[in-house]
Design a protein around this motif. Structure first.
Motif, PDB file in Angstrom:
ATOM      1  N   PRO A   1       0.834  -1.430  -0.085  1.00 22.88           N
ATOM      2  CA  PRO A   1      -0.101   0.076   0.003  1.00 22.88           C
ATOM      3  C   PRO A   1       0.744   1.219  -0.011  1.00 22.88           C
ATOM      4  N   GLU A   2       0.337   2.344  -0.180  1.00 21.80           N
ATOM      5  CA  GLU A   2       0.977   3.716  -0.695  1.00 21.80           C
ATOM      6  C   GLU A   2       1.439   4.089   0.626  1.00 21.80           C
ATOM      7  N   ASP A   3       0.941   3.791   1.858  1.00 25.06           N
ATOM      8  CA  ASP A   3       1.351   4.185   3.204  1.00 25.06           C
ATOM      9  C   ASP A   3       2.297   3.344   3.862  1.00 25.06           C
ATOM     10  N   ALA A   4       2.975   2.334   3.157  1.00 26.99           N
ATOM     11  CA  ALA A   4       3.739   1.373   3.758  1.00 26.99           C
ATOM     12  C   ALA A   4       5.127   2.092   4.419  1.00 26.99           C
ATOM     13  N   LEU A   5       5.653   1.435   5.257  1.00 23.27           N
ATOM     14  CA  LEU A   5       6.797   1.998   5.764  1.00 23.27           C
ATOM     15  C   LEU A   5       8.018   1.428   5.068  1.00 23.27           C
ATOM     16  N   LEU A   6       8.825   2.396   4.758  1.00 24.37           N
ATOM     17  CA  LEU A   6      10.031   1.948   3.816  1.00 24.37           C
ATOM     18  C   LEU A   6      10.869   0.805   4.597  1.00 24.37           C
ATOM     19  N   ALA A   7      10.865   0.871   5.872  1.00 23.09           N
ATOM     20  CA  ALA A   7      11.544  -0.270   6.362  1.00 23.09           C
ATOM     21  C   ALA A   7      10.672  -1.711   6.230  1.00 23.09           C
ATOM     22  N   ASP A   8       9.441  -1.584   6.017  1.00 19.00           N
ATOM     23  CA  ASP A   8       8.609  -2.890   5.499  1.00 19.00           C
ATOM     24  C   ASP A   8       9.139  -3.273   4.259  1.00 19.00           C
ATOM     25  N   LEU A   9       9.203  -2.392   3.458  1.00 18.41           N
ATOM     26  CA  LEU A   9       9.500  -2.450   1.862  1.00 18.41           C
ATOM     27  C   LEU A   9      10.976  -3.427   1.959  1.00 18.41           C
ATOM     28  N   PHE A  10      11.669  -2.704   2.710  1.00 16.00           N
ATOM     29  CA  PHE A  10      13.326  -3.208   2.811  1.00 16.00           C
ATOM     30  C   PHE A  10      13.154  -4.699   3.310  1.00 16.00           C
ATOM     31  N   TRP A  11      12.565  -4.999   4.332  1.00 18.46           N
ATOM     32  CA  TRP A  11      12.437  -6.374   4.902  1.00 18.46           C
ATOM     33  C   TRP A  11      11.941  -7.464   3.854  1.00 18.46           C
ATOM     34  N   GLU A  12      10.767  -6.869   3.020  1.00 19.28           N
ATOM     35  CA  GLU A  12      10.065  -7.874   2.442  1.00 19.28           C
ATOM     36  C   GLU A  12      11.314  -8.290   1.203  1.00 19.28           C
ATOM     37  N   ALA A  13      11.808  -7.135   0.449  1.00 14.16           N
ATOM     38  CA  ALA A  13      12.796  -7.514  -0.425  1.00 14.16           C
ATOM     39  C   ALA A  13      13.940  -8.284   0.019  1.00 14.16           C
ATOM     40  N   TRP A  14      14.278  -7.955   1.308  1.00 15.95           N
ATOM     41  CA  TRP A  14      15.380  -8.502   1.722  1.00 15.95           C
ATOM     42  C   TRP A  14      15.409 -10.108   2.015  1.00 15.95           C
ATOM     43  N   HIS A  15      14.043 -10.459   2.501  1.00 18.82           N
ATOM     44  CA  HIS A  15      13.691 -11.745   2.841  1.00 18.82           C
ATOM     45  C   HIS A  15      13.403 -12.471   1.442  1.00 18.82           C
ATOM     46  N   CYS A  16      13.092 -11.812   0.295  1.00 16.00           N
ATOM     47  CA  CYS A  16      13.025 -12.529  -0.791  1.00 16.00           C
ATOM     48  C   CYS A  16      14.260 -12.791  -1.438  1.00 16.00           C
ATOM     49  N   HIS A  17      15.129 -11.865  -1.259  1.00 18.02           N
ATOM     50  CA  HIS A  17      16.453 -12.086  -1.684  1.00 18.02           C
ATOM     51  C   HIS A  17      17.060 -13.342  -1.062  1.00 18.02           C
ATOM     52  N   ASP A  18      16.929 -13.320   0.386  1.00 18.76           N
ATOM     53  CA  ASP A  18      17.566 -14.223   1.326  1.00 18.76           C
ATOM     54  C   ASP A  18      17.100 -15.679   0.885  1.00 18.76           C
ATOM     55  N   GLU A  19      15.929 -15.920   0.485  1.00 15.12           N
ATOM     56  CA  GLU A  19      15.408 -17.068   0.110  1.00 15.12           C
ATOM     57  C   GLU A  19      15.819 -17.717  -1.358  1.00 15.12           C
ATOM     58  N   GLY A  20      16.373 -16.604  -2.036  1.00 16.94           N
ATOM     59  CA  GLY A  20      16.642 -17.082  -3.315  1.00 16.94           C
ATOM     60  C   GLY A  20      18.186 -17.656  -3.356  1.00 16.94           C
ATOM     61  N   PRO A  21      18.410 -17.925  -5.028  1.00 20.64           N
ATOM     62  CA  PRO A  21      19.893 -18.467  -5.104  1.00 20.64           C
ATOM     63  C   PRO A  21      21.148 -17.447  -5.313  1.00 20.64           C
ATOM     64  N   PHE A  22      20.776 -16.340  -4.835  1.00 27.03           N
ATOM     65  CA  PHE A  22      21.913 -15.373  -5.037  1.00 27.03           C
ATOM     66  C   PHE A  22      22.893 -15.280  -3.761  1.00 27.03           C
TER      67      PHE A  22
END
Length: 55
Positions: free
Chosen positions: A18-39
């Motif tokens: 959502p547009e009012d999401a906290l930037l820190a929440d966006l960061f952790w979502e992307a970080w966990h997505c990356h952490d679960e990937g092959p990179f």
């Protein structure tokens, strides 16, 4: 969102939130997505991320 990694590259993720999401929440979502990937591990430092809102 771009996350720098230990291999010197930046990995880019699109996070839907959502547009009012906290930037820190966006960061952790992307970080966990990356952490679960092959990179190589991304830096878990909020200030290192590049966050851009798209409409």
């Amino acid at each position: 969102m771009a996350l720098p990694s230990v291999d010197g590259r930046q990995y880019v993720y699109r996070v839907y939130a959502p547009e009012d999401a906290l930037l820190a929440d966006l960061f952790w979502e992307a970080w966990h997505c990356h952490d679960e990937g092959p990179f190589p591990r991304a830096w878990d430092v909020f200030d290192a991320a590049v966050i851009r809102r798209m409409h």
